[in-house]
Design a protein around this motif. Structure first.
Motif, PDB file in Angstrom:
ATOM      1  N   PRO A  34       0.777  -0.903  -0.007  1.00 29.41           N
ATOM      2  CA  PRO A  34       0.114  -0.237   0.106  1.00 29.41           C
ATOM      3  C   PRO A  34       0.328   2.032  -0.197  1.00 29.41           C
ATOM      4  O   PRO A  34       1.634   1.341   0.280  1.00 29.41           O
ATOM      5  CB  PRO A  34      -0.500   0.064   1.108  1.00 29.41           C
ATOM      6  N   ALA A  64      -2.026  -0.289  -9.795  1.00 30.63           N
ATOM      7  CA  ALA A  64      -2.296  -0.286  -8.415  1.00 30.63           C
ATOM      8  C   ALA A  64      -4.042  -0.740  -8.518  1.00 30.63           C
ATOM      9  O   ALA A  64      -4.598  -0.963  -9.362  1.00 30.63           O
ATOM     10  CB  ALA A  64      -2.566   1.393  -8.877  1.00 30.63           C
ATOM     11  N   THR A  65      -3.935  -1.288  -7.020  1.00 33.59           N
ATOM     12  CA  THR A  65      -5.661  -1.826  -7.044  1.00 33.59           C
ATOM     13  C   THR A  65      -6.142  -0.543  -5.851  1.00 33.59           C
ATOM     14  O   THR A  65      -5.253  -0.142  -5.228  1.00 33.59           O
ATOM     15  CB  THR A  65      -5.839  -3.039  -6.643  1.00 33.59           C
ATOM     16  N   ARG A  66      -7.639  -0.308  -5.984  1.00 30.66           N
ATOM     17  CA  ARG A  66      -8.264   0.014  -4.930  1.00 30.66           C
ATOM     18  C   ARG A  66      -9.053  -0.195  -3.462  1.00 30.66           C
ATOM     19  O   ARG A  66      -9.773  -1.211  -4.673  1.00 30.66           O
ATOM     20  CB  ARG A  66      -8.355   1.641  -5.263  1.00 30.66           C
ATOM     21  N   THR A  67      -9.210  -0.566  -3.293  1.00 27.12           N
ATOM     22  CA  THR A  67      -9.452  -1.129  -1.893  1.00 27.12           C
ATOM     23  C   THR A  67      -9.981  -0.452  -0.882  1.00 27.12           C
ATOM     24  O   THR A  67      -9.942   0.184   0.182  1.00 27.12           O
ATOM     25  CB  THR A  67      -9.096  -2.444  -1.114  1.00 27.12           C
ATOM     26  N   SER A  69     -10.388   2.940   0.386  1.00 25.88           N
ATOM     27  CA  SER A  69      -9.352   4.345   0.134  1.00 25.88           C
ATOM     28  C   SER A  69      -7.713   4.344   0.495  1.00 25.88           C
ATOM     29  O   SER A  69      -6.381   5.026   0.270  1.00 25.88           O
ATOM     30  CB  SER A  69      -9.032   5.327   1.884  1.00 25.88           C
ATOM     31  N   THR A  70      -7.858   2.579   0.327  1.00 24.17           N
ATOM     32  CA  THR A  70      -6.184   2.211  -0.075  1.00 24.17           C
ATOM     33  C   THR A  70      -5.903   1.393  -1.007  1.00 24.17           C
ATOM     34  O   THR A  70      -6.344   0.539  -1.795  1.00 24.17           O
ATOM     35  CB  THR A  70      -5.782   0.469   1.286  1.00 24.17           C
ATOM     36  N   VAL A  71      -4.717   2.292  -1.646  1.00 22.57           N
ATOM     37  CA  VAL A  71      -4.650   1.824  -2.779  1.00 22.57           C
ATOM     38  C   VAL A  71      -3.082   1.254  -3.397  1.00 22.57           C
ATOM     39  O   VAL A  71      -2.076   1.681  -1.891  1.00 22.57           O
ATOM     40  CB  VAL A  71      -3.648   3.176  -3.442  1.00 22.57           C
TER      41      VAL A  71
END
Length: 112
Positions: A34, A64-67, A69-71
């Motif tokens: 992250p 990049a993957t977003r979960t 607010s976490t990238v």
């Protein structure tokens, strides 16, 4: 007219030509990370890291993957590890050669 391969290679190496980008790629060899972990490890301003991550993302060398607010960033392909390892081997040879020159210089200085 399509871009010649040598120009594409030059653009690729220019993309790698920033210390923060190299450090990000080194850290991502350990696994996806992250942004907060990259910030903690690299110790640059968040805006600077964001800018360098954007360059890497646009080039396609990281994804990049977003979960929420976490990238989380990770290498887009495994060949990046081979490239970094090759760079380390080349630098080892070059720096060893410089060390030989430094040793010779010190030896000749001591002979005066």
């Amino acid at each position: 007219m399509p871009m010649p391969l040598y120009e594409a290679k030059a653009q690729f190496f220019r993309m790698l030509g920033h210390p923060v980008r190299i450090r990000v790629l080194e850290l991502l060899q350990e696994g996806p990370k992250p942004v907060r972990d990259l910030l903690a490890a690299i110790e640059v301003e968040p805006s600077s890291l964001s800018q360098q991550l954007a360059v890497l993302r646009r080039s396609g060398i990281v994804k990049a993957t977003r979960t929420g607010s976490t990238v989380v960033y990770e290498p887009a392909c495994g060949d990046v590890a081979e490239l970094l390892a090759a760079a380390r081997r080349i630098l080892s040879v070059l720096l060893a050669g410089q060390q030989d020159l430094l040793d010779e210089l010190r030896h000749t200085e001591g002979a005066r």
